[in-house]
Design a protein around this motif. Structure first.
Motif, PDB file in Angstrom:
ATOM      1  N   MET A 126      27.894  33.909  57.138  1.00 52.00           N
ATOM      2  CA  MET A 126      26.929  34.623  56.310  1.00 52.00           C
ATOM      3  C   MET A 126      27.176  36.130  56.369  1.00 52.00           C
ATOM      4  SD  MET A 126      22.779  34.943  56.552  1.00 52.00           S
ATOM      5  CE  MET A 126      22.889  36.140  57.896  1.00 52.00           C
ATOM      6  N   LEU A 127      27.368  36.657  57.571  1.00 52.79           N
ATOM      7  CA  LEU A 127      27.580  38.094  57.717  1.00 52.79           C
ATOM      8  C   LEU A 127      28.960  38.531  57.219  1.00 52.79           C
ATOM      9  CD1 LEU A 127      25.806  38.884  61.104  1.00 52.79           C
ATOM     10  CD2 LEU A 127      24.994  39.238  58.778  1.00 52.79           C
ATOM     11  N   LEU A 128      29.922  37.618  57.228  1.00 52.57           N
ATOM     12  CA  LEU A 128      31.206  37.912  56.595  1.00 52.57           C
ATOM     13  C   LEU A 128      31.002  38.169  55.109  1.00 52.57           C
ATOM     14  CD1 LEU A 128      34.316  37.960  56.287  1.00 52.57           C
ATOM     15  CD2 LEU A 128      34.246  35.460  56.185  1.00 52.57           C
ATOM     16  N   GLY A 129      30.262  37.277  54.458  1.00 51.70           N
ATOM     17  CA  GLY A 129      30.024  37.432  53.024  1.00 51.70           C
ATOM     18  C   GLY A 129      29.223  38.668  52.692  1.00 51.70           C
ATOM     19  N   THR A 130      28.102  38.866  53.382  1.00 49.30           N
ATOM     20  CA  THR A 130      27.275  40.036  53.088  1.00 49.30           C
ATOM     21  C   THR A 130      27.995  41.330  53.470  1.00 49.30           C
ATOM     22  OG1 THR A 130      26.152  39.822  55.236  1.00 49.30           O
ATOM     23  CG2 THR A 130      25.120  38.763  53.331  1.00 49.30           C
ATOM     24  N   GLY A 131      28.873  41.270  54.481  1.00 48.20           N
ATOM     25  CA  GLY A 131      29.626  42.454  54.873  1.00 48.20           C
ATOM     26  C   GLY A 131      30.612  42.882  53.803  1.00 48.20           C
ATOM     27  N   VAL A 132      31.392  41.952  53.277  1.00 51.38           N
ATOM     28  CA  VAL A 132      32.350  42.274  52.221  1.00 51.38           C
ATOM     29  C   VAL A 132      31.622  42.814  50.993  1.00 51.38           C
ATOM     30  CG1 VAL A 132      33.985  41.281  50.571  1.00 51.38           C
ATOM     31  CG2 VAL A 132      34.139  40.673  52.993  1.00 51.38           C
ATOM     32  N   ALA A 133      30.538  42.135  50.593  1.00 50.74           N
ATOM     33  CA  ALA A 133      29.782  42.575  49.419  1.00 50.74           C
ATOM     34  C   ALA A 133      29.174  43.955  49.642  1.00 50.74           C
ATOM     35  CB  ALA A 133      28.685  41.554  49.098  1.00 50.74           C
ATOM     36  N   GLY A 134      28.635  44.191  50.845  1.00 49.82           N
ATOM     37  CA  GLY A 134      27.991  45.469  51.133  1.00 49.82           C
ATOM     38  C   GLY A 134      28.969  46.629  51.142  1.00 49.82           C
ATOM     39  N   ILE A 135      30.143  46.443  51.752  1.00 43.74           N
ATOM     40  CA  ILE A 135      31.147  47.510  51.789  1.00 43.74           C
ATOM     41  C   ILE A 135      31.647  47.818  50.387  1.00 43.74           C
ATOM     42  CG2 ILE A 135      33.417  48.180  52.651  1.00 43.74           C
ATOM     43  CD1 ILE A 135      32.877  46.384  55.088  1.00 43.74           C
ATOM     44  N   CYS A 136      31.893  46.780  49.600  1.00 44.44           N
ATOM     45  CA  CYS A 136      32.340  47.003  48.221  1.00 44.44           C
ATOM     46  C   CYS A 136      31.299  47.774  47.429  1.00 44.44           C
ATOM     47  CB  CYS A 136      32.617  45.658  47.543  1.00 44.44           C
ATOM     48  SG  CYS A 136      34.120  44.826  48.091  1.00 44.44           S
ATOM     49  N   SER A 137      30.043  47.389  47.569  1.00 47.93           N
ATOM     50  CA  SER A 137      28.968  48.038  46.825  1.00 47.93           C
ATOM     51  C   SER A 137      28.810  49.503  47.225  1.00 47.93           C
ATOM     52  CB  SER A 137      27.655  47.274  47.061  1.00 47.93           C
ATOM     53  OG  SER A 137      26.565  47.940  46.476  1.00 47.93           O
ATOM     54  N   MET A 138      28.799  49.770  48.524  1.00 45.18           N
ATOM     55  CA  MET A 138      28.630  51.146  48.985  1.00 45.18           C
ATOM     56  C   MET A 138      29.812  52.021  48.570  1.00 45.18           C
ATOM     57  SD  MET A 138      27.702  52.536  52.800  1.00 45.18           S
ATOM     58  CE  MET A 138      29.069  51.683  53.593  1.00 45.18           C
ATOM     59  N   SER A 139      31.016  51.499  48.698  1.00 45.63           N
ATOM     60  CA  SER A 139      32.202  52.280  48.325  1.00 45.63           C
ATOM     61  C   SER A 139      32.193  52.604  46.841  1.00 45.63           C
ATOM     62  CB  SER A 139      33.468  51.508  48.693  1.00 45.63           C
ATOM     63  OG  SER A 139      33.528  51.245  50.085  1.00 45.63           O
ATOM     64  N   LEU A 140      31.791  51.644  46.012  1.00 44.08           N
ATOM     65  CA  LEU A 140      31.743  51.881  44.577  1.00 44.08           C
ATOM     66  C   LEU A 140      30.762  53.010  44.248  1.00 44.08           C
ATOM     67  CD1 LEU A 140      32.750  50.691  41.796  1.00 44.08           C
ATOM     68  CD2 LEU A 140      30.542  49.516  41.722  1.00 44.08           C
ATOM     69  N   ARG A 141      29.587  53.013  44.878  1.00 41.61           N
ATOM     70  CA  ARG A 141      28.613  54.083  44.614  1.00 41.61           C
ATOM     71  C   ARG A 141      29.158  55.439  45.066  1.00 41.61           C
ATOM     72  NH1 ARG A 141      25.363  50.577  47.225  1.00 41.61           N
ATOM     73  NH2 ARG A 141      24.953  52.065  48.906  1.00 41.61           N
ATOM     74  N   GLN A 142      29.837  55.472  46.206  1.00 39.99           N
ATOM     75  CA  GLN A 142      30.397  56.730  46.687  1.00 39.99           C
ATOM     76  C   GLN A 142      31.489  57.246  45.762  1.00 39.99           C
ATOM     77  OE1 GLN A 142      31.369  55.121  50.542  1.00 39.99           O
ATOM     78  NE2 GLN A 142      29.828  56.375  51.571  1.00 39.99           N
ATOM     79  N   GLU A 143      32.252  56.355  45.164  1.00 41.81           N
ATOM     80  CA  GLU A 143      33.340  56.745  44.260  1.00 41.81           C
ATOM     81  C   GLU A 143      32.802  57.230  42.913  1.00 41.81           C
ATOM     82  OE1 GLU A 143      36.310  53.332  46.148  1.00 41.81           O
ATOM     83  OE2 GLU A 143      35.289  53.032  44.231  1.00 41.81           O
ATOM     84  N   ILE A 144      31.747  56.589  42.435  1.00 40.15           N
ATOM     85  CA  ILE A 144      31.219  56.897  41.113  1.00 40.15           C
ATOM     86  C   ILE A 144      30.347  58.142  41.119  1.00 40.15           C
ATOM     87  CG2 ILE A 144      29.579  56.089  39.347  1.00 40.15           C
ATOM     88  CD1 ILE A 144      30.606  53.282  39.797  1.00 40.15           C
ATOM     89  N   THR A 145      29.568  58.339  42.179  1.00 40.99           N
ATOM     90  CA  THR A 145      28.505  59.347  42.181  1.00 40.99           C
ATOM     91  C   THR A 145      29.029  60.736  42.516  1.00 40.99           C
ATOM     92  OG1 THR A 145      26.993  57.613  42.958  1.00 40.99           O
ATOM     93  CG2 THR A 145      26.216  59.885  43.084  1.00 40.99           C
ATOM     94  N   PRO A 146      28.651  61.767  41.737  1.00 39.06           N
ATOM     95  CA  PRO A 146      28.995  63.150  42.104  1.00 39.06           C
ATOM     96  C   PRO A 146      28.379  63.516  43.455  1.00 39.06           C
ATOM     97  CG  PRO A 146      28.204  63.023  39.828  1.00 39.06           C
ATOM     98  CD  PRO A 146      27.938  61.686  40.455  1.00 39.06           C
ATOM     99  N   GLY A 147      29.074  64.371  44.217  1.00 41.30           N
ATOM    100  CA  GLY A 147      28.638  64.688  45.573  1.00 41.30           C
ATOM    101  C   GLY A 147      27.241  65.256  45.654  1.00 41.30           C
TER     102      GLY A 147
END
Length: 419
Positions: free
Chosen positions: A323-344
């Motif tokens: 369960m934590l493997l799945g939520t971990g992969v999804a969470g890292i992908c989601s957070m990284s995408l927001r950091q890449e898209i959002t102006p500082g």
């Protein structure tokens, strides 16, 4: 750091990893010790759910202004204040419970600690792009998840042993010590001069907290991918917010296991987080954001449903890891995408808005899940929650999430956000 430079040659990044590890140790102790302390004082699963729910309400309320604070003030100082405040709060619980067991103190301290935890989390996300190069964000987030997993492997087991030998309050006391050391460690972080995130950002419309918060919410709403991601995560948070309480109750009440076994099962679960941190960069690079996120949450849902059918402690531990493997992969992908898209200059507010909105249903979910589990049993609840998680994740295939199936599609989304 220039693109392509090894992360390990960045001294600020190495220091930040160490601080995050200490904070993770503290979080892992709280993860086990606080529910055990509530159970010791009240003997009630419902009360465990209430404390979890109150903490969620405090975090959500804090999200209304956390992003504004992070975008207005020095982020390094905020990290130190948040760790120091949690040290004082948890230390107070440990000291008071040496002579008495006032349940009201738990209801006061734990939600208040959630306030500082929320500000810390928003600040941490905003600081990462100021420390590493843009092309290293996903990998850096994976490393940070790995340090969390390493700290958490021993943390819950140690917390369970300390709680069994000396009581949950003693484990919370050790938690306070880790936050104290982490607060001192922040003093050694230096953000690169001249980076837009290193200085105190200029805030448009300063003085109007509502408008400043809505700047983050508007950014989420105007971006189709982030909007749909926030909606689906709101539903998933409702389902998963009270899962830890349900698993602990099942181990303690339904299976008759001691505190040490609770710690071992939760520790085994963090192995999944550790694996996720190592595979996420490759998975996202090969499959793209959409398939990675949908597949990871579907896997997590299947694991939750499996925990409803499992009858042995080892099986529960393995499924917790999956369960934590799945939520971990999804969470890292989601957070990284927001950091890449959002102006500082918007990153604090966008992060706070995202977490506030998608966590809004969490306290209700924690109360509902634990109340239903107390009435009908944990097994049917886990089966229902797991099935619903898979259905929600698969629905993402029919949205912008599913269309972000290849790296070029994500790049077009990033380019559209920048323009």
């Amino acid at each position: 750091m220039a693109p392509g430079t090894s992360l390990w040659r960045n001294p600020n990044y190495r220091t930040f990893l160490g601080i995050q590890t200490l904070s993770a140790v503290g979080d892992s102790f709280s993860y086990v010790a606080i529910p055990l302390l509530v159970l010791q004082v009240t003997g009630s699963l419902v009360q465990m759910g209430i404390v979890t729910g109150l903490t969620g309400v405090a975090s959500i309320t804090t999200g209304l202004f956390a992003g504004v604070v992070v975008d207005r003030f020095d982020r390094r100082t905020l990290l130190m204040i948040c760790d120091g405040a949690r040290c004082v709060l948890y230390g107070a619980v440990a000291v008071v419970f040496l002579v008495a067991e006032p349940s009201w103190l738990i209801y006061l301290v734990v939600p208040l600690a959630g306030v500082f935890s929320m500000i810390f989390q928003v600040t941490y996300v905003a600081v990462v792009p100021a420390i590493v190069a843009a092309d290293q964000i996903t990998r850096a987030n994976g490393h940070l998840y790995a340090t969390y997993a390493v700290a958490s492997v021993a943390g819950p087991a140690l917390a369970g042993m300390v709680a069994a030998a000396f009581g949950p309050a003693a484990a919370i006391g050790l938690d306070a010590v880790t936050f104290a050391v982490a607060a001192v460690g922040v003093l050694f972080i230096r953000l690169a001069a001249g980076r837009p995130d290193a200085a105190r950002p200029a805030v448009a419309g300063a003085g109007n907290v509502r408008n400043e918060f809505l700047a983050g919410a508007r950014f989420l709403w105007n971006h189709p991918l982030l909007r749909q991601l926030t909606l689906l995560l709101s539903l998933l948070t409702f389902l998963t917010y009270g899962l830890t309480d349900a698993v602990i109750f099942r181990l303690k009440d339904e299976l008759g296991q001691p505190d040490t076994v609770v710690g071992y099962v939760l520790t085994a679960g963090t192995v999944g987080t550790f694996v996720a941190s190592f595979v996420v960069a490759r998975v996202r690079g090969r499959l793209g954001f959409g398939p990675s996120w949908i597949g990871a949450f579907s896997l997590a849902g299947l694991a939750v449903a499996g925990m409803g059918l499992a009858r042995s402690v080892p099986a529960l531990a393995v499924l917790m890891a999956v369960m934590l493997l799945g939520t971990g992969v999804a969470g890292i992908c989601s957070m990284s995408l927001r950091q890449e898209i959002t102006p500082g200059h918007l990153l604090g507010r966008v992060t706070a808005a995202f977490w506030t909105i998608h966590s809004a249903l969490g306290p209700l979910g924690a109360g509902a899940i634990t109340a239903v589990a107390a009435g009908v049993g944990v097994t049917p609840v886990l089966l229902a929650v797991g099935t619903a998680m898979v259905a929600i994740a698969l629905s993402g295939a029919f949205s912008s999430i599913g269309r972000a199936g290849a790296t070029p599609a994500v790049e077009r989304a990033l380019e559209g956000a920048r323009s």
